[in-house]
Design a protein around this motif. Structure first.
Motif, PDB file in Angstrom:
ATOM      1  N   ILE A 130       0.852  -1.192   0.000  1.00 29.68           N
ATOM      2  CA  ILE A 130       0.000   0.000   0.000  1.00 29.68           C
ATOM      3  C   ILE A 130       0.885   1.238   0.000  1.00 29.68           C
ATOM      4  N   GLU A 131       0.294   2.386  -0.345  1.00 31.03           N
ATOM      5  CA  GLU A 131       1.070   3.618  -0.376  1.00 31.03           C
ATOM      6  C   GLU A 131       0.417   4.698   0.477  1.00 31.03           C
ATOM      7  N   GLY A 132       1.199   5.723   0.789  1.00 35.61           N
ATOM      8  CA  GLY A 132       0.664   6.815   1.610  1.00 35.61           C
ATOM      9  C   GLY A 132       1.187   8.157   1.145  1.00 35.61           C
ATOM     10  N   PRO A 133       0.738   9.243   1.815  1.00 36.18           N
ATOM     11  CA  PRO A 133       1.085  10.599   1.372  1.00 36.18           C
ATOM     12  C   PRO A 133       2.545  10.984   1.636  1.00 36.18           C
ATOM     13  N   PRO A 179       4.980   6.852   9.271  1.00 36.42           N
ATOM     14  CA  PRO A 179       3.632   7.362   9.534  1.00 36.42           C
ATOM     15  C   PRO A 179       2.534   6.448   8.996  1.00 36.42           C
ATOM     16  N   MET A 180       2.842   5.673   7.968  1.00 37.94           N
ATOM     17  CA  MET A 180       1.826   4.779   7.416  1.00 37.94           C
ATOM     18  C   MET A 180       1.488   3.628   8.354  1.00 37.94           C
ATOM     19  N   ARG A 194      -0.446  -7.172   7.658  1.00 39.00           N
ATOM     20  CA  ARG A 194       0.842  -7.541   7.055  1.00 39.00           C
ATOM     21  C   ARG A 194       1.021  -6.696   5.801  1.00 39.00           C
ATOM     22  N   ILE A 195       1.646  -5.513   5.957  1.00 36.68           N
ATOM     23  CA  ILE A 195       1.749  -4.591   4.817  1.00 36.68           C
ATOM     24  C   ILE A 195       3.190  -4.193   4.520  1.00 36.68           C
ATOM     25  N   ALA A 196       3.430  -3.859   3.252  1.00 41.13           N
ATOM     26  CA  ALA A 196       4.694  -3.260   2.803  1.00 41.13           C
ATOM     27  C   ALA A 196       4.334  -1.923   2.173  1.00 41.13           C
ATOM     28  N   VAL A 218      11.063   1.235   2.039  1.00 35.02           N
ATOM     29  CA  VAL A 218       9.948   0.289   2.097  1.00 35.02           C
ATOM     30  C   VAL A 218       9.736  -0.022   3.570  1.00 35.02           C
ATOM     31  N   GLU A 219       8.537   0.284   4.047  1.00 39.15           N
ATOM     32  CA  GLU A 219       8.174   0.072   5.447  1.00 39.15           C
ATOM     33  C   GLU A 219       7.446  -1.264   5.551  1.00 39.15           C
ATOM     34  N   LEU A 220       7.707  -1.994   6.613  1.00 44.43           N
ATOM     35  CA  LEU A 220       6.940  -3.220   6.868  1.00 44.43           C
ATOM     36  C   LEU A 220       6.196  -3.073   8.183  1.00 44.43           C
ATOM     37  N   LEU A 221       5.004  -3.597   8.225  1.00 47.18           N
ATOM     38  CA  LEU A 221       4.271  -3.646   9.491  1.00 47.18           C
ATOM     39  C   LEU A 221       3.515  -4.964   9.560  1.00 47.18           C
TER      40      LEU A 221
END
Ligand code: PHE
Length: 348
Positions: A130-133, A179-180, A194-196, A218-221
């Motif tokens: 997914i993407e964010g601002p 922040p995402m 489970r997002i990247a 690339v952020e992982l959560l």
């Protein structure tokens, strides 16, 4: 009736013009000919000018012939024009057996290629992208990540502030993709998560071989029941194996980020000197290149999102795409990537 002198002169002139026309070899000469013969101040016009001085009995005949000749020459001109357009004007210097010129092929930017490779691996491991601002609110970039105003941890991220005087809150170019984590948790009432999150980040800093003011992360959560540091380690190890090959070593050591507890830093052994060169410009003699920060999501952040921290736990990680690209592509200066010079870019 014998032809009058002026009629003879007319025919001679137009015959000569016709002859010249057939010997013309290129479009430039043809245009010159058109102006000289058919043009407003050309031969035919000049001849017609004298018509008033002619005796009455031949004036009519002269006019008819002149018009006929003009029509003929105009036709001849059009034919010659088509002929010249359809034949290359000079074939003597052309080697028709030479291979054609290949069109230059474009390619994806090296960072785009590596971002996609990174995401491919995480997709196989079950992550959703997914993407964010890129323009963020202060609270998401800092506050909700447990970095209050004036907290010394803000020094870790030099910041481009934007003019947000018309807004309730300060805005900035995000300094990281973390922040995402918050935005995603706030908009999803229940784990599992489970997002990247790929995206550009901006830091107000002096650039050098390993630092740029614009970078991709690339952020992982991951949030679920029973997630431990072992899951973080296993995920990153598998990712590194698929990205860099089984031979490369990764190292995890303790680090500090306000939004994780514990926090770690993950590095890979130096591709340039394998740790053997004390003066290596890439790893600065340490033998290790830092690729990412990570850790277990702070329980306060989990609670703040409305999840029960006694039930749910999770890990987060944020990696620098340029850092990964440097290791994969053997690039020794991060600044090459966004200089946009063709000799560099065309190598990938
Ligand atoms: N956001 C941190 C950075 O930009 C990296 C990080 C992400 C650290 C997630 C821990 C957890 O430096």
């Amino acid at each position: 009736m014998p032809e009058h002198n002026s009629t003879t002169e007319l025919k001679t002139t137009t015959d000569q013009a016709r002859l010249r026309l057939s010997s013309l070899e290129n479009l430039d000469d043809l245009e010159t000919w058109r102006l000289e013969v058919l043009g407003r101040h050309g031969l035919l016009t000049n001849l017609m000018k004298g018509i008033g001085d002619l005796p009455n009995e031949i004036r009519k005949e002269f006019g008819q012939i002149a018009n006929q000749e003009r029509a003929n020459l105009e036709n001849a001109y059009t034919n010659r024009l088509l002929e010249l357009k359809n034949t290359p004007n000079d074939t003597s210097g052309v080697d028709v057996s030479l291979p054609g010129r290949l069109p230059v092929r474009g390619a994806l930017h090296p960072i785009t290629q590596v971002r996609r490779q990174i995401l491919d691996v995480f997709t196989r491991l079950g992550f959703t992208t997914i993407e964010g601002p890129e323009v963020e609110a202060d609270s998401y970039n800092f506050g909700k990540l447990r970095i209050p105003p004036d907290h010394p941890a803000r020094d870790m991220w030099d910041t481009f502030w934007l003019d947000g005087s018309h807004l309730d809150e300060k805005i900035l170019l995000r300094t990281h993709t973390s922040p995402m984590q918050i935005r995603y948790m706030e908009s999803h009432p229940e784990p599992p998560i489970r997002i990247a999150v790929p995206g550009r980040c901006y830091r107000y800093e002096a650039t050098d071989a390993t630092h740029e003011w614009m970078l991709e992360q690339v952020e992982l959560l991951v949030i679920d029941q029973g997630i431990t540091l072992a899951n973080l380690k296993g995920t990153l190890q598998e990712w590194a194996r698929q990205m860099f090959g089984a031979d490369r070593k990764i190292m995890m050591r303790h680090s500090y980020f306000p939004f994780v507890e514990p926090g770690v830093e993950v590095a890979i052994d130096c591709f340039d000197c394998d740790g053997s060169d004390r003066s290596c410009g890439i790893c600065r003699g340490s033998g290790w290149l830092e690729l990412l920060g990570a850790g277990m999501v702070h329980p306060e952040i989990i609670a703040e999102a409305g999840y029960d921290p006694d039930v749910y736990s999770g890990f987060a990680a944020g990696m620098g795409v340029e850092r990964v690209a440097m290791v994969l592509q053997g690039v020794t200066d991060i600044r090459h990537y966004h200089d946009n010079r063709h000799p560099f870019l065309s190598q990938f």
